[in-house]
Design a protein around this motif. Sequence first.
Motif, mmCIF file in Angstrom:
data_model
loop_
_atom_site.group_PDB
_atom_site.id
_atom_site.type_symbol
_atom_site.label_atom_id
_atom_site.label_comp_id
_atom_site.label_asym_id
_atom_site.label_seq_id
_atom_site.Cartn_x
_atom_site.Cartn_y
_atom_site.Cartn_z
ATOM 1 N N LYS A 344 1.867 -18.405 10.560
ATOM 2 C CA LYS A 344 0.809 -17.580 9.977
ATOM 3 C C LYS A 344 0.345 -16.435 10.878
ATOM 4 N N ASN A 345 0.853 -16.393 12.128
ATOM 5 C CA ASN A 345 0.438 -15.325 13.045
ATOM 6 C C ASN A 345 1.183 -14.038 12.680
ATOM 7 N N THR A 346 0.503 -13.142 11.952
ATOM 8 C CA THR A 346 1.144 -11.943 11.419
ATOM 9 C C THR A 346 1.755 -11.077 12.506
ATOM 10 N N SER A 347 1.075 -10.957 13.650
ATOM 11 C CA SER A 347 1.592 -10.109 14.734
ATOM 12 C C SER A 347 2.932 -10.617 15.242
ATOM 13 N N GLN A 348 3.077 -11.945 15.327
ATOM 14 C CA GLN A 348 4.316 -12.521 15.853
ATOM 15 C C GLN A 348 5.468 -12.472 14.852
ATOM 16 N N ILE A 349 5.136 -12.432 13.568
ATOM 17 C CA ILE A 349 6.190 -12.497 12.544
ATOM 18 C C ILE A 349 6.291 -11.213 11.720
ATOM 19 N N SER A 350 5.681 -10.122 12.221
ATOM 20 C CA SER A 350 5.666 -8.875 11.437
ATOM 21 C C SER A 350 7.071 -8.364 11.145
ATOM 22 N N GLU A 351 7.983 -8.489 12.107
ATOM 23 C CA GLU A 351 9.357 -8.021 11.900
ATOM 24 C C GLU A 351 10.044 -8.834 10.801
ATOM 25 N N ALA A 352 9.753 -10.131 10.776
ATOM 26 C CA ALA A 352 10.340 -10.977 9.737
ATOM 27 C C ALA A 352 9.760 -10.639 8.363
ATOM 28 N N ILE A 353 8.468 -10.317 8.320
ATOM 29 C CA ILE A 353 7.837 -9.919 7.051
ATOM 30 C C ILE A 353 8.500 -8.653 6.512
ATOM 31 N N VAL A 354 8.710 -7.699 7.408
ATOM 32 C CA VAL A 354 9.336 -6.429 7.027
ATOM 33 C C VAL A 354 10.751 -6.668 6.492
ATOM 34 N N ARG A 355 11.520 -7.479 7.199
ATOM 35 C CA ARG A 355 12.903 -7.713 6.781
ATOM 36 C C ARG A 355 12.967 -8.503 5.467
ATOM 37 N N SER A 382 -6.601 -8.296 12.483
ATOM 38 C CA SER A 382 -6.264 -8.473 13.903
ATOM 39 C C SER A 382 -4.869 -7.946 14.257
ATOM 40 N N ILE A 383 -4.148 -7.457 13.271
ATOM 41 C CA ILE A 383 -2.778 -7.028 13.522
ATOM 42 C C ILE A 383 -2.754 -5.796 14.430
ATOM 43 N N HIS A 384 -1.805 -5.760 15.346
ATOM 44 C CA HIS A 384 -1.655 -4.643 16.287
ATOM 45 C C HIS A 384 -1.273 -3.366 15.523
ATOM 46 N N PRO A 385 -1.842 -2.204 15.925
ATOM 47 C CA PRO A 385 -1.531 -0.936 15.216
ATOM 48 C C PRO A 385 -0.032 -0.644 15.103
ATOM 49 N N GLN A 386 0.735 -1.004 16.126
ATOM 50 C CA GLN A 386 2.180 -0.755 16.086
ATOM 51 C C GLN A 386 2.836 -1.555 14.960
ATOM 52 N N TYR A 387 2.465 -2.833 14.862
ATOM 53 C CA TYR A 387 3.022 -3.677 13.802
ATOM 54 C C TYR A 387 2.550 -3.210 12.428
ATOM 55 N N LYS A 388 1.299 -2.737 12.379
ATOM 56 C CA LYS A 388 0.769 -2.227 11.116
ATOM 57 C C LYS A 388 1.592 -1.031 10.638
ATOM 58 N N SER A 389 1.951 -0.155 11.569
ATOM 59 C CA SER A 389 2.760 1.020 11.208
ATOM 60 C C SER A 389 4.144 0.608 10.731
ATOM 61 N N GLN A 390 4.725 -0.410 11.364
ATOM 62 C CA GLN A 390 6.039 -0.896 10.946
ATOM 63 C C GLN A 390 5.989 -1.450 9.517
ATOM 64 N N ILE A 391 4.942 -2.204 9.231
ATOM 65 C CA ILE A 391 4.786 -2.779 7.892
ATOM 66 C C ILE A 391 4.559 -1.671 6.861
ATOM 67 N N LYS A 392 3.714 -0.689 7.242
ATOM 68 C CA LYS A 392 3.461 0.437 6.329
ATOM 69 C C LYS A 392 4.738 1.226 6.049
ATOM 70 N N MET A 393 5.571 1.371 7.083
ATOM 71 C CA MET A 393 6.821 2.113 6.912
ATOM 72 C C MET A 393 7.709 1.424 5.881
ATOM 73 N N GLU A 394 7.827 0.104 5.972
ATOM 74 C CA GLU A 394 8.642 -0.622 4.997
ATOM 75 C C GLU A 394 8.012 -0.540 3.609
ATOM 76 N N LEU A 395 6.691 -0.606 3.549
ATOM 77 C CA LEU A 395 5.994 -0.489 2.265
ATOM 78 C C LEU A 395 6.273 0.875 1.639
ATOM 79 N N ALA A 396 6.227 1.937 2.461
ATOM 80 C CA ALA A 396 6.516 3.282 1.959
ATOM 81 C C ALA A 396 7.962 3.376 1.484
ATOM 82 N N ASP A 397 8.885 2.781 2.246
ATOM 83 C CA ASP A 397 10.304 2.801 1.854
ATOM 84 C C ASP A 397 10.513 2.116 0.510
ATOM 85 N N ILE A 398 9.830 0.993 0.334
ATOM 86 C CA ILE A 398 9.987 0.242 -0.920
ATOM 87 C C ILE A 398 9.351 0.998 -2.088
#
Length: 605
Positions: A344-355, A382-398
């Motif tokens: 459940k730790n979003t920061s640790q699994i953000s890359e997996a969420i994106v993929r 609590s998510i780190h800004p860097q991870y937030k940007s990565q998630i937003k990028m995938e959201l924009a791509d989708i």
Amino acid sequence: MKKILTSILLILMLSVSLSSFGQLNIQSGSALAFKYFRDKEYKPASSLFYDLYDVTKSKTYYNYYINCLLALEEFKDAESFAKKQIRKNPTNNSFTISLGYVYKKWNQETTAIIQYNKALQKLKPIKVDINNVANEFVTIREYEFAVKTYEKGRELLNQAQLYHIELGNIYFYQRDYEKMVREFLLGVSVDPSKVSTVQNRLQSALSQDIDSSLDPIIRNQLLNKMQSEPDNFALKELLQWYFMQKKQFQPALAQARSIDLIKKEDGFRLMALGQTARSNKDFETAIQSFQFVIDKGPEASNYIKAKTEQLETQFLQLKEANDKSLESWKNLASTYENFLNKEKNTSQISEAIVRFSHILSAYLNQSNKAIEKLESALKNQSIHPQYKSQIKMELADIKLFAGEKWDAILLYSQIEKANKNNDIGYEAKYKKAKVSYYLGELKWAKAQLDALKGSSSKLIANDAIALSQLISNNTTLDTSYTAMKTYAAADFLLLQKKEEAALNKLNELIRNQPAHSLIDEVYFKKYEIYLSLNKKDEALENLEKIIVDHPWDSLADKALFRKGELLEKMKKTSAAIDCYKSIITDYPGSIFSVVARKKINALRD
């Protein structure tokens, strides 16, 4: 004549003022002396180096002064000056070696050796002195005497284990690889902390090993040494490194796992090996490497990272596979979902969420579920800004994949604003420009792309330049931009994985504007689409259209090269060679000509 007089005047002025005006004049005099030396004006250079040495007593200036005299063949003056320094500095062996070097250049070999032996005889049982004398010999490439210095140093210090690395370096200069490797391995046995040093030395040697004679020497000596010292961790590390250099990741994994278990490490070594194996497309070894870390249990520090990396490896493996099916993607998505439900730790699994979201959208036609997953993750404060940007990028791509172009532009703009002057910000800006391109807003797209030419990310800058040039080259005469807009629309359909619709759009362009400057690009795009669909014959047909109908356009040499590669895959070696030959003869200035030549040689062997 005027230049000579000016030089003499400058030398006289500097010579008078070197000792009087301190550091500033020493610096200017030194700069001028080195300039003369580089320009092979040894006479004025020698005068300056003489004065610089007289003031500073720096050995560097002394050496350059002697080298100037030798270049001028003023051997008697060089001999006299070296002897004078020996009388003034009787304990400094470097001047004795310098005198020997003078005799060597004077073709007095026997007299030179006498001086070199004198330096050895005067050697003191002091490590600094031994190193200095050996380095002096190395500098003048008297490698045998450098070896003798270290060997005598061992005797004087009564420490036989010393100087293995230094001797290995000398044997490397001599290209005596057998002795070099032996000394390096002895050095690692004596001092395990030297592993990195030895790896760097061997890497350098391998890069210069033109005839591949070094490789079997390293392998054989390493394996033999391992038999006599099976518990030596340093040798295990070196053997693992060797296997990785050879891209033999399975035996490298065996060594890495052995070290990890015995030293009770946290899996960092296995993680690094897994990532390297994956980047070299050895997916099975990578998956095993990550599994060994996972087997350490959830309490292990690299557990979640190993799970994420293993899933990423499975994704890349499936993407590369020829027989991928919808069921395979469903199974992988299920594995991702099970993992994300447990962690459940979003920061640790953000890359997996994106993929996971990417798989849902791109391969399972579940864009809505993917969007929901990403938007839910973004709600985590609590998510780190860097991870937030990565998630937003995938959201924009989708969103873009789903045809929601304006939503995608808004998200890319937010990422760009939050990441000024870094790579993810530049990537967002580039993708935003591409949306404008897809929308047919070509002038605006080009302006944004041109602004990215100075991006710190070379890849993004190159992509921006390429797309900007494509727009510029194909809209100069076509002020309506009709053809370019049609091509951009086909590009967008391709992004959405609508290959048949994209092909129809491209065929429409060919029918309506068969003489447009964009046509070679159209055929090349069709080749790429057919290749992605594994329709090799149709792919070849479109390359042939470029080669035959557009031989003077910018893509002709590239089309020939791609045709050669495709024919290789189809086991049509002779036809492939003919393509590579055509590149060399018809397009000698092509960036593909060097590779084409190598391909011909490889296919003939």
